[in-house]
Design a protein around this motif. Structure first.
Motif, PDB file in Angstrom:
ATOM      1  N   SER A  53       0.772  -1.208   0.107  1.00  0.00           N
ATOM      2  CA  SER A  53      -0.038   0.064  -0.051  1.00  0.00           C
ATOM      3  C   SER A  53       0.889   1.362   0.075  1.00  0.00           C
ATOM      4  CB  SER A  53      -0.814  -0.133   1.135  1.00  0.00           C
ATOM      5  OG  SER A  53      -1.598   1.316   1.207  1.00  0.00           O
ATOM      6  N   ILE A  55      -0.143   4.038   0.116  1.00  0.00           N
ATOM      7  CA  ILE A  55      -1.052   5.133   1.053  1.00  0.00           C
ATOM      8  C   ILE A  55      -0.223   4.831   2.494  1.00  0.00           C
ATOM      9  CG2 ILE A  55      -3.137   5.576   2.346  1.00  0.00           C
ATOM     10  CD1 ILE A  55      -4.655   4.547  -0.139  1.00  0.00           C
ATOM     11  N   ASP A  58       3.315   6.584   2.728  1.00  0.00           N
ATOM     12  CA  ASP A  58       3.167   8.225   2.634  1.00  0.00           C
ATOM     13  C   ASP A  58       3.162   8.509   3.864  1.00  0.00           C
ATOM     14  OD1 ASP A  58       2.864  10.795   2.123  1.00  0.00           O
ATOM     15  OD2 ASP A  58       1.071  10.579   0.926  1.00  0.00           O
ATOM     16  N   SER A  61       0.285  11.011   4.509  1.00  0.00           N
ATOM     17  CA  SER A  61      -1.243  10.899   4.369  1.00  0.00           C
ATOM     18  C   SER A  61      -1.720  10.764   5.711  1.00  0.00           C
ATOM     19  CB  SER A  61      -1.325   9.597   3.387  1.00  0.00           C
ATOM     20  OG  SER A  61      -0.945   8.343   4.156  1.00  0.00           O
ATOM     21  N   LYS A  62      -3.216  10.671   5.500  1.00  0.00           N
ATOM     22  CA  LYS A  62      -4.135  10.555   6.704  1.00  0.00           C
ATOM     23  C   LYS A  62      -5.324  10.132   5.894  1.00  0.00           C
ATOM     24  CE  LYS A  62      -7.070  12.813  10.020  1.00  0.00           C
ATOM     25  NZ  LYS A  62      -7.594  14.224  10.813  1.00  0.00           N
ATOM     26  N   ASN A  63      -5.554   8.729   6.348  1.00  0.00           N
ATOM     27  CA  ASN A  63      -6.421   7.704   5.680  1.00  0.00           C
ATOM     28  C   ASN A  63      -6.843   6.422   6.496  1.00  0.00           C
ATOM     29  OD1 ASN A  63      -7.905   6.619   3.384  1.00  0.00           O
ATOM     30  ND2 ASN A  63      -6.530   7.655   2.033  1.00  0.00           N
ATOM     31  N   GLU A  64      -7.585   5.708   6.088  1.00  0.00           N
ATOM     32  CA  GLU A  64      -7.958   4.509   6.551  1.00  0.00           C
ATOM     33  C   GLU A  64      -8.164   3.324   5.405  1.00  0.00           C
ATOM     34  OE1 GLU A  64     -12.473   3.820   7.937  1.00  0.00           O
ATOM     35  OE2 GLU A  64     -11.710   5.756   8.504  1.00  0.00           O
ATOM     36  N   ILE A  65      -7.596   2.253   5.739  1.00  0.00           N
ATOM     37  CA  ILE A  65      -7.958   1.171   4.664  1.00  0.00           C
ATOM     38  C   ILE A  65      -8.294  -0.326   5.281  1.00  0.00           C
ATOM     39  CG2 ILE A  65      -5.964   2.325   2.916  1.00  0.00           C
ATOM     40  CD1 ILE A  65      -4.135  -0.002   3.776  1.00  0.00           C
ATOM     41  N   ARG A 192      -8.739  -2.965  10.010  1.00  0.00           N
ATOM     42  CA  ARG A 192      -8.820  -1.664   9.445  1.00  0.00           C
ATOM     43  C   ARG A 192      -7.702  -0.815   9.921  1.00  0.00           C
ATOM     44  NH1 ARG A 192     -12.978   0.492   6.855  1.00  0.00           N
ATOM     45  NH2 ARG A 192     -14.430  -0.908   7.202  1.00  0.00           N
ATOM     46  N   TYR A 194      -5.824   2.717  10.683  1.00  0.00           N
ATOM     47  CA  TYR A 194      -6.207   3.957  10.453  1.00  0.00           C
ATOM     48  C   TYR A 194      -4.694   4.656  10.797  1.00  0.00           C
ATOM     49  CZ  TYR A 194     -10.719   2.547  12.343  1.00  0.00           C
ATOM     50  OH  TYR A 194     -12.056   2.144  12.286  1.00  0.00           O
ATOM     51  N   LYS A 195      -4.603   5.797  10.019  1.00  0.00           N
ATOM     52  CA  LYS A 195      -3.098   6.333   9.699  1.00  0.00           C
ATOM     53  C   LYS A 195      -3.314   8.081   9.785  1.00  0.00           C
ATOM     54  CE  LYS A 195       0.720   6.444   6.827  1.00  0.00           C
ATOM     55  NZ  LYS A 195       0.969   7.670   6.521  1.00  0.00           N
ATOM     56  N   ASP A 196      -2.384   8.659  10.328  1.00  0.00           N
ATOM     57  CA  ASP A 196      -2.553  10.092  10.274  1.00  0.00           C
ATOM     58  C   ASP A 196      -0.875  10.401  10.438  1.00  0.00           C
ATOM     59  OD1 ASP A 196      -2.681  12.705  10.621  1.00  0.00           O
ATOM     60  OD2 ASP A 196      -4.007  12.818  12.123  1.00  0.00           O
TER      61      ASP A 196
END
Length: 246
Positions: A53, A55, A58, A61-65, A192, A194-196
């Motif tokens: 990934s 994402i 990165d 990045s701020k996201n969740e996958i 899941r 979570y990333k920030d």
């Protein structure tokens, strides 16, 4: 979802990989040895996610996958080759320290080969540790060729430090034949992430103890944290990091 979906790819690869030639089917996973600490075990589960990934890799990045993870056990003895640990990864994990120490001690028994061994191990460890431009898979040709050499010598797979988590985990690559004959899928879990920025938290949401490899029955994971708790944990990590830096 079935066993085949989380095993080796059904179609041969058209590109080079770090441990395979074009036209090869290889199983890639992360390796969890007994020497891992509790924190390293958590990171081991994240290893494959970070490998695939962009994402997650990165830093801004701020996201969740959502990811699906298969937990496999070896039910028949297999023969693995361990790639020399690059010096920048030597102190990342307990296993890396153990392997590096063992390799250095072994050199003492064969002093006549010491210089040649050091040169070769430095070279091949660099090939397995370097950052590759994924748009040019031919950059993997040296590591893939060495892996093919080891497989042709009778090894069933290769263990090497996971470069995309900065050596804080280990990747495992196995031939499809070994997966079919010697591995058993025990648990399938959905998580899941979570990333920030840099901090990331993995939350186990559902899991299935595999009885039928073609039909998974999931239940909610009893250790599920939920989004609110995960985001709170990330904020606490960021606040702690900011305090240390100030």
């Amino acid at each position: 979802l079935s066993k085949e979906k989380i095993s080796y790819p059904p179609d041969p690869s058209s590109d080079f990989g770090r441990v395979h030639y074009p036209g090869k089917k290889m199983f890639y996973g992360s390796y969890l040895p007994e020497e891992l600490t509790s924190d390293e075990i958590k990171l081991a589960y994240l290893t494959n996610a970070y490998e695939i990934s962009p994402i997650l890799r990165d830093r801004n990045s701020k996201n969740e996958i959502k990811i699906t993870i298969g937990m496999w056990v070896v039910n028949k003895s297999i023969k693995l080759s361990v790639i020399p640990i690059h010096q920048k990864f030597e102190n990342r994990t307990a296993l890396a320290k153990k392997l590096s120490s063992g390799f250095k001690k072994a050199q003492q028994y064969y002093p006549e080969y010491s210089n040649t061994t050091i040169l070769w191990s430095n070279f091949i460890s660099e090939e397995f540790a370097k950052n590759i431009d994924e748009s040019n898979s031919s950059e993997y040709i040296i590591s893939a060729t060495y892996a093919e050499f080891l497989l042709n010598k009778g090894y069933d797979g290769i263990i090497y430090p996971a470069m995309k988590v900065d050596g804080r985990g280990f990747n495992l690559a196995l031939t499809k034949e070994v997966v079919d004959s010697s591995l058993e899928l025990k648990i399938v879990a959905e998580a899941r992430i979570y990333k920030d920025g840099l901090p990331a938290v993995m939350d186990w949401e559902r899991r299935c103890v595999v009885e039928d490899p073609n039909s998974f029955i999931f239940i909610e994971d009893p250790e599920k944290l939920g989004k609110e708790v995960c985001l709170k944990t990330i904020n606490e990590i960021k606040a702690k990091d900011a305090s240390i830096q100030s």
